[in-house]
Each structure stands twice: as C-alpha cells, then as structure tokens.
Write a protein that holds these residues in place. Structure first.
Motif, PDB file in Angstrom:
ATOM      1  N   ASN A 104       0.885  31.943  81.853  1.00  0.00           N
ATOM      2  CA  ASN A 104       0.644  31.854  83.299  1.00  0.00           C
ATOM      3  C   ASN A 104       1.330  33.002  84.036  1.00  0.00           C
ATOM      4  N   GLU A 105       1.869  33.964  83.288  1.00  0.00           N
ATOM      5  CA  GLU A 105       2.548  35.088  83.926  1.00  0.00           C
ATOM      6  C   GLU A 105       1.529  36.090  84.468  1.00  0.00           C
ATOM      7  N   PRO A 106       1.908  36.874  85.483  1.00  0.00           N
ATOM      8  CA  PRO A 106       0.947  37.814  86.078  1.00  0.00           C
ATOM      9  C   PRO A 106       0.686  39.016  85.189  1.00  0.00           C
ATOM     10  N   PHE A 107      -0.486  39.625  85.372  1.00  0.00           N
ATOM     11  CA  PHE A 107      -0.858  40.809  84.598  1.00  0.00           C
ATOM     12  C   PHE A 107      -1.177  41.985  85.500  1.00  0.00           C
ATOM     13  N   GLY A 108      -0.370  42.194  86.531  1.00  0.00           N
ATOM     14  CA  GLY A 108      -0.646  43.241  87.505  1.00  0.00           C
ATOM     15  C   GLY A 108      -0.474  44.643  86.945  1.00  0.00           C
ATOM     16  N   ASP A 109      -0.927  45.606  87.731  1.00  0.00           N
ATOM     17  CA  ASP A 109      -0.777  47.015  87.400  1.00  0.00           C
ATOM     18  C   ASP A 109       0.492  47.564  88.025  1.00  0.00           C
ATOM     19  N   GLY A 129       9.751  52.706  90.344  1.00  0.00           N
ATOM     20  CA  GLY A 129       8.499  53.388  90.001  1.00  0.00           C
ATOM     21  C   GLY A 129       7.310  52.462  89.852  1.00  0.00           C
ATOM     22  N   GLY A 130       7.231  51.436  90.678  1.00  0.00           N
ATOM     23  CA  GLY A 130       6.045  50.592  90.673  1.00  0.00           C
ATOM     24  C   GLY A 130       6.043  49.479  89.649  1.00  0.00           C
ATOM     25  N   VAL A 131       7.139  49.328  88.906  1.00  0.00           N
ATOM     26  CA  VAL A 131       7.275  48.191  87.986  1.00  0.00           C
ATOM     27  C   VAL A 131       8.678  47.603  88.171  1.00  0.00           C
ATOM     28  N   LEU A 132       8.943  46.486  87.483  1.00  0.00           N
ATOM     29  CA  LEU A 132      10.277  45.882  87.549  1.00  0.00           C
ATOM     30  C   LEU A 132      11.019  46.173  86.246  1.00  0.00           C
ATOM     31  N   GLU A 176      11.537  44.782  78.320  1.00  0.00           N
ATOM     32  CA  GLU A 176      10.336  45.504  78.764  1.00  0.00           C
ATOM     33  C   GLU A 176      10.151  45.420  80.279  1.00  0.00           C
ATOM     34  N   ASP A 177       9.559  46.475  80.862  1.00  0.00           N
ATOM     35  CA  ASP A 177       9.232  46.480  82.284  1.00  0.00           C
ATOM     36  C   ASP A 177       8.229  45.363  82.588  1.00  0.00           C
ATOM     37  N   LYS A 223      -1.704  56.000  79.476  1.00  0.00           N
ATOM     38  CA  LYS A 223      -0.775  55.040  78.883  1.00  0.00           C
ATOM     39  C   LYS A 223      -0.005  54.340  79.997  1.00  0.00           C
ATOM     40  N   LYS A 224       0.112  53.042  79.864  1.00  0.00           N
ATOM     41  CA  LYS A 224       0.728  52.274  80.929  1.00  0.00           C
ATOM     42  C   LYS A 224       2.193  51.982  80.622  1.00  0.00           C
ATOM     43  N   LYS A 225       2.992  51.949  81.699  1.00  0.00           N
ATOM     44  CA  LYS A 225       4.385  51.528  81.539  1.00  0.00           C
ATOM     45  C   LYS A 225       4.445  50.074  81.096  1.00  0.00           C
ATOM     46  N   LEU A 226       3.398  49.335  81.442  1.00  0.00           N
ATOM     47  CA  LEU A 226       3.431  47.907  81.170  1.00  0.00           C
ATOM     48  C   LEU A 226       2.831  47.556  79.805  1.00  0.00           C
ATOM     49  N   GLY A 227       2.625  48.592  78.960  1.00  0.00           N
ATOM     50  CA  GLY A 227       2.020  48.364  77.650  1.00  0.00           C
ATOM     51  C   GLY A 227       2.785  47.350  76.812  1.00  0.00           C
ATOM     52  N   VAL A 228       4.111  47.468  76.768  1.00  0.00           N
ATOM     53  CA  VAL A 228       4.913  46.556  75.940  1.00  0.00           C
ATOM     54  C   VAL A 228       4.812  45.133  76.486  1.00  0.00           C
ATOM     55  N   TYR A 229       4.911  45.027  77.816  1.00  0.00           N
ATOM     56  CA  TYR A 229       4.802  43.718  78.468  1.00  0.00           C
ATOM     57  C   TYR A 229       3.497  43.035  78.052  1.00  0.00           C
TER      58      TYR A 229
END
Ligand code: MN
Length: 728
Positions: free
Chosen positions: A21-26, A60-63, A86-87, A5-11
């Motif tokens: 045009n927003e980024p989709f990084g890990d 922790g690797g996200v904003l 959301e992160d 499960k990713k922290k960026l799931g909500v994003y």
C-alpha cells in the motif's frame, strides 16, 4: 525514448506495486538538481521485523532515508546509529499505514513527526558524499540543530550517527520518543495503528451513549455550514461557564465522511466549494483518524516561532499555494486545526449533548500533538482570563455554558472583548490561476541559447492551438530540470502539493500501476507544467471519463535509418488508403526527423479496434512499398528503411501531442501540416518554438478537423478487410 535511470530504482525493486500500500511516486525536485538547501521531512516509527525510526529528508526530489533503531534523542551526548537505506518517493511524507504481511517492511508505520529541514552547510547533495549533514529541523516534536555523520569504519558504507547539536532545544533530561509516542496524523501509537478500526468503533459506541443516532445531513450538505455564532455582550452570571480564546485563524466546519473531507467557512454563501485544497495537511490528518465519520468546529491556525497563531502566516501560505508552490508552502508553514467542538462522531449526532461531554470525547479522539488538536477551554474568573488574554494580544474570549447544547440558531455563546486590538489580515482562498515562471534564464537548449523562459513563452503563445488537443486527455510529462543536455524523467504521477486549481485524473501506467495524471484544460495549467521543465507534452489517445476508449490511432514514420522523402511517399500512400476506407488522416512532423499521421475515430471505439486498424493499415503500407518500408521490430533487421511504427496506440501508450516541443537541438515543434505540405520540399527543421506561433496565427490549425471527425468506423473496418483480402 529511453527511460533514464531512476533514483527510486532500489525502492521499486524491493516492492511489488500490486501488493503493497506504499506510494510509487516519481522524483519531484523542488530545486534544480544538486542544490537542495531545504525541504520537508518526516520521522516514521516503523514496527517491522525490528522496531526502528525512519528519518526521511527531502533531497533532490526524493526522501533520503535513515533507519534509526533507538530513535532521535534531544541529548547531545547520545550518538544514535542511523543506517542509510534506499531513497523513498516524496509521497511517503504522507504515509501512515500497516504494510501488508509478506511485503517488504511488513508491519505498522506511523508518522511520528513531520516538518521542515534546512541544510545548514550547503546543498545536501554535496554534503552527503562528504559524510556529514548539518540540519535544522522545524517539526512538531524535533526542533533545532541535528547532525548526521558517516562512520569512517562503516563496513557497508551506510552507517551514520544521528545526534542533537547543542542549542536551546537540546535537553538531556527529556526522552522525546517515550514522552511523545503518538502519530502527528492519527494520534495513534504504532501498536494502536493495527487496531484502528476497533478503536474507532469503541469511540463511536461511546458517542452513541452521549448523543442521538442521526444522519446530521445538514452538517454535510454543501454551502454555508450551520456553525454556532457568539453575540457580543457580558454574561449575566459566571457560574457554569467555560471560555475559548479567540484565535487568529480561519474558522471552519471540518467534516469527514469516509474519504470525503470538506473544510467550510461560516461566510461561505451558497458556494459549493470548500477551502480544503489549501489545507492538504489537515485533510490528510482527518483521513487518518480512526473515526471515519466526524464533524469538528474549529479554527485553522499557523503558529509563529513564539507559538502564537498568526493570520499573517496563514495569508502568506494561502497566497503561495494560489501562486503554485503548494508543496513548499505546506511544508514550511504547517497548519493545525484547533478544534473546540465535536458535533458528529460515527453515527452519533452530538449537538444535543452537554458541551463538556462533547469536549471530553473530542480530546480523546484527536492527537495530543499533531495537525488536529483539541483546544483546552479556559476556566476560572472571567476578569483574570480577560486580563491574561489581553496580555497575550488575544482580542476576545467566547463564553460557553458547560452543559450547553451546540446551537447554530440563537447564539447561546457570548463574546467578550479583552481590549487588545483585533488583527485584520485578509486570508484569500482564491486561486489566481497565475503561474510565475521560475529560473527563466536557465539555458534549456544550449546549442541555440534558448532558455526555460523561451520554452514557457512558447507554450503560453501556442495555448489556443494546443489546448483543444490536450483537453480532457491524461497528459504525461517528460521533465528536463536541467534542459535537454541534462537528465530527464517521465512523470506519470502529479507531484505532491498540486495547486488547487490543477485538475487530475486517475489512470494506470505502462506497468499497470495506478497513477494520478494531469488534465491540462487551461492556459494556466499548461504554463504550470512548462514551468516544471516539461519539454515534450505526451497525451493518451483517450479522454476522461472514458479512458478505456481510443479516439484516435497513430502511424509513426520513423526515418532514423532512412530518409524523409521516403516517409513522405509512405504518408501520401497512407492518405490514399485512408480515403479508400473512409477515414480521415492528419499529418504532423514528429518534431525530430519523421512524420506522424493521426487518424481520429470519434467516440465509442475500443483500444483493440484502434490497435487492429493501425496494424492492418501499417501492413498494407509495407506490402505496397516493401523497398522503403518495414514493420520489423528488431532495429538491426530493419535495414535502411522507414520504420512504420503502429505500436504507439494503446491504453497506456503516450504519444507526443500536436504543437509539443521536442527535446532536440533547434527546439523543434511537432507541427500539424496541411496535406499539400507533405511534399519533397518539407523541412521539419523550420518548425521551432520561434516560428510556430506565427505560423498558427497565419494559417490556423491544419489539425482542427481531428477534433470534430466522426467517421464510420464499422464501415472502415469492413472496407479495410475487403482491401486486405483483395491484396492476398
Ligand atoms: Mn523502515
């Protein structure tokens, strides 16, 4: 493997990668999970449905992101609502654009401030659940201590207050958001961002009224840039002169032509390579300017705490980037291009225009505060300028005629020494290709007591064997920052701030989203990804530049519900089948419990051909051994049979590379085998990070033939077709 499960799931759930045009990084953690003591930060000004500021802090690797409707304040008594949202991915640090209509957050967003944040009370991951975050910001606008405190009575639990703590940077009288409204990247206000093309066009028209329409090809050509130089001396007369202080930095000619940006030094002789890889912050800012074609003469400077340019800081940053810590180095030591001349703006070559006109335009097109700044020229009596520069430790000033043209040939400029000593710091823009392994003693395989250092040592030792199999292929990492017992994640995208020597390629992931992947062509890059805690190395079955062509396919014998001896029987039958149709096959242990057979196709084959071949071969195998093999996709229906998985071939299907370590107890390695080793006494557990390097030294690579194979695929397809028809 199941995706964690990713922290960026909500994003991601809120956005459509095809439409925004927003980024989709890990996630890209700098530190081991849960121990973030500092990181990069950005404050966006976002003119969405309601205008607000977004404070984003690296944790922790996200904003971690907070929407602040009124924006930050320097007044300790102003407690501003900050709603935790959301992160966001780390790549969002660089974001500045207009989010398209109908998308989540539609509207313009500028990078209002950027810098470094320290978490003063311990790891941010521990402070957030406590509802209190003590920060020290070192941005271009926001500096000093701030606090975020969660409201106890918050209805949804996401309402916080942001306020300035009392320190030397607190100032109740200043209104920082209205005083400094512009982007630190483009210099535009959030309103202007939507009109940036028109603004760029207006500046270009102004430039064309000043200079000549011209290609200025000599300025964009690679190699030594035609920069004006100053000769030492004393000006004959002082009237009509302005002066530039000699800054402690790196003189460059900065050029942008569309997306192409270069930074080149006057000392560069014949070399094609600029130094832009060391200054991603300056490059990003040049790309954000409304003028899409521009040439600037300037000095790259890093400023110390007292605001003075420091060559020592620049050297330290370059050294850390070369060592492989670019993200951290760039966030901690920002660099500014202090521009003293504008040579090209749009289609206009300005070199014949008077200096003061060039500089007036330069001041207009660059941000007042940001990664690009116009240097204010010094005016007045030379003796006074020399004395004050000497007092500031500035070794020289350069006298220039106000009405002078930009002349790279005869040096119309005169350098006057002030008497202050010249600092001599060497700034090395060479990559050492040296990777320092961090946290060597961290335990990665708890049952075996093997550490991250052991993992990295293995990849260093096996480089000669694995690199030919990785060369020119997009490589996907599966990272285990806390070892095999901890969380893991796939990394399709390279993390931000790659070392300048790491090669990357664009590709698309399984969902069709554009990504930037690694190319692991040398031992340094291999060690670099191992140091990112990448345990298994996955590859795509294609090589750059032909990512639409498959050069092998894989048959995977999965024995989770069966036994290895049956996989061995099937692999041997597969070999006979391949022999019959004229294709070679190369077996390897999967590194877990099963077997893989890789079938090389040579160049020029489509993924459709590769998938069709894999599927047909698999079906024939199952037909010959229905009692031990199945291709049933539904796990429950497979029974106690070997699952013949032919689905691992596809344009975005990543498979575990030969000599890759697996994230299983024993630190097993997916090991290439000679066919005579595919026998009942095969024990995959013998192939581990401890034994495989010695095995390679003794036996060489049984899979080497993969790389040179050029089978007649058309003939194989025809032969297979005949076999299938005969079987029916
Ligand atoms: Mn927002």
């Amino acid at each position: 493997m199941e995706r964690p499960k990713k922290k960026l799931g909500v994003y991601r759930d809120k956005r459509s990668p095809a439409a925004t045009n927003e980024p989709f990084g890990d996630e890209a953690p700098l530190e081991p999970e849960g121990r973030t003591l500092g990181g990069a930060f950005v404050v966006h000004l976002h003119d969405a449905t309601r205008r607000h500021y977004d404070l984003r802090l690296e944790i922790g690797g996200v904003l971690a992101s907070f929407a602040v409707p009124r924006g930050p304040s320097l007044d300790p008594d102003a407690k501003n609502l900050a709603v935790k949202t959301e992160d966001h991915p780390i790549e969002y640090l660089e974001f500045e654009d207009v989010i398209p209509e109908a998308q989540y957050g539609a509207g313009p967003m500028i990078a209002w401030d950027r810098g470094w944040v320290d978490y003063l009370e311990g790891p941010a991951e521990e402070e957030i659940p406590r509802g209190k975050l003590d920060l020290r910001l070192r941005g271009m606008k926001l500096r000093g201590r701030f606090a975020l405190v969660k409201l106890k009575k918050s209805a949804k639990g996401d309402e916080w207050l942001l306020f300035k703590k009392k320190d030397a940077h607190a100032d109740p009288a200043r209104d920082v958001v209205s005083e400094l409204p512009r982007s630190v990247l483009s210099g535009l206000t959030v309103e202007e961002l939507e009109r940036r093309d028109a603004i760029g066009a207006a500046w270009e028209r102004e430039a064309l009224g000043l200079g000549e329409r011209g290609a200025a090809a000599d300025l964009f050509a690679p190699g030594r840039p035609p920069l004006a130089v100053a000769r030492a001396g004393v000006p004959s007369r002082e009237d009509g002169l302005v002066y530039d202080a000699e800054l402690d930095g790196v003189r460059v000619l900065a050029t942008r032509d569309g997306d192409l940006v270069s930074l080149r030094r006057p000392s560069e002789s014949g070399s094609q390579r600029g130094i832009e890889a060391f200054y991603p912050d300056v490059v990003r800012a040049l790309r954000a300017l409304p003028l899409t074609r521009i040439v600037i003469d300037g000095e790259l400077c890093a400023f110390d705490e007292s605001g003075r340019p420091s060559a020592t800081l620049l050297a330290r940053r370059a050294e850390r980037i070369a060592r492989g810590e670019p993200h951290r180095a760039v966030a901690e030591i920002p660099v500014v291009l202090v521009a003293s001349d504008l040579l090209v703006a749009g289609a206009a070559d300005l070199r014949e225009a008077p200096l003061e006109r060039r500089r007036a335009l330069l001041e207009k097109v660059l941000p007042p505060l940001g990664f690009l700044r116009a240097a204010p020229p010094l005016e007045g009596a030379l003796a006074r300028i020399v004395a004050s520069c000497k007092a500031l430790g500035i070794a020289g000033v350069v006298a220039k005629r106000r009405d002078g043209r930009y002349d790279a040939s005869d040096g119309g400029w005169v350098r006057i020494g002030t008497g202050a000593p010249r600092t001599r710091v060497e700034i090395v823009h060479e990559t050492q290709d040296k990777v320092v392994v961090s946290n060597r003693r961290k335990v990665f395989f708890p049952e075996d007591g093997l550490t991250k250092g052991d993992l990295c040592d293995y990849y260093a030792a096996i480089a000669e064997a694995i690199l030919p199999h990785l060369a020119a292929r997009p490589v996907i990492l599966v990272r285990y920052p806390d070892g095999i017992a901890g969380k893991s994640f796939y990394q399709w995208n390279v993390p931000p701030g790659m070392p300048p020597w790491v090669r990357t390629t664009s590709l698309v992931d399984e969902e069709g989203t554009p990504k930037r992947g690694f190319l692991v062509d040398d031992a340094a890059t291999l060690l670099y990804i191992a140091n990112l805690a990448c345990i298994p190395v996955h590859i795509l079955a294609c090589r750059v530049p032909d990512l639409a062509q498959a050069d092998f396919f894989t048959i995977d014998f999965d024995v989770k519900q069966s036994e290895l001896r049956h996989a061995i029987t099937l692999a041997k039958t597969l070999r006979e089948l391949l022999d019959a149709i004229g294709l070679p096959g190369f077996p390897k242990t999967s590194g877990q419990s099963g077997l893989h057979v890789l079938v090389p196709l040579g160049p020029g084959q489509s993924f459709d051909t590769a998938c069709a071949l894999a599927e047909l071969v698999g079906k024939l195998l199952v037909e010959r051994h229905p009692e031990i093999a199945t291709m049933e996709r539904i796990v429950k229906r497979r029974g106690a049979k070997v699952y013949v998985d032919t689905g691992q071939t596809g344009a975005s299907r990543a498979i575990v590379a030969p000599y890759s370590v697996r994230a299983v107890p024993g630190a097993r390695v997916s090991t290439p085998l000679a066919w005579d080793e595919v026998s009942p006494d095969l024990d995959p557990g013998r192939f581990t990070i401890a034994t495989v390097p010695a095995r390679f030294a003794r036996l060489g690579d049984p899979m080497r033939g993969m790389l040179e194979a050029r089978p007649d695929v058309a003939r194989a397809v025809a032969a297979l077709d005949a076999l299938v028809r005969r079987a029916r």
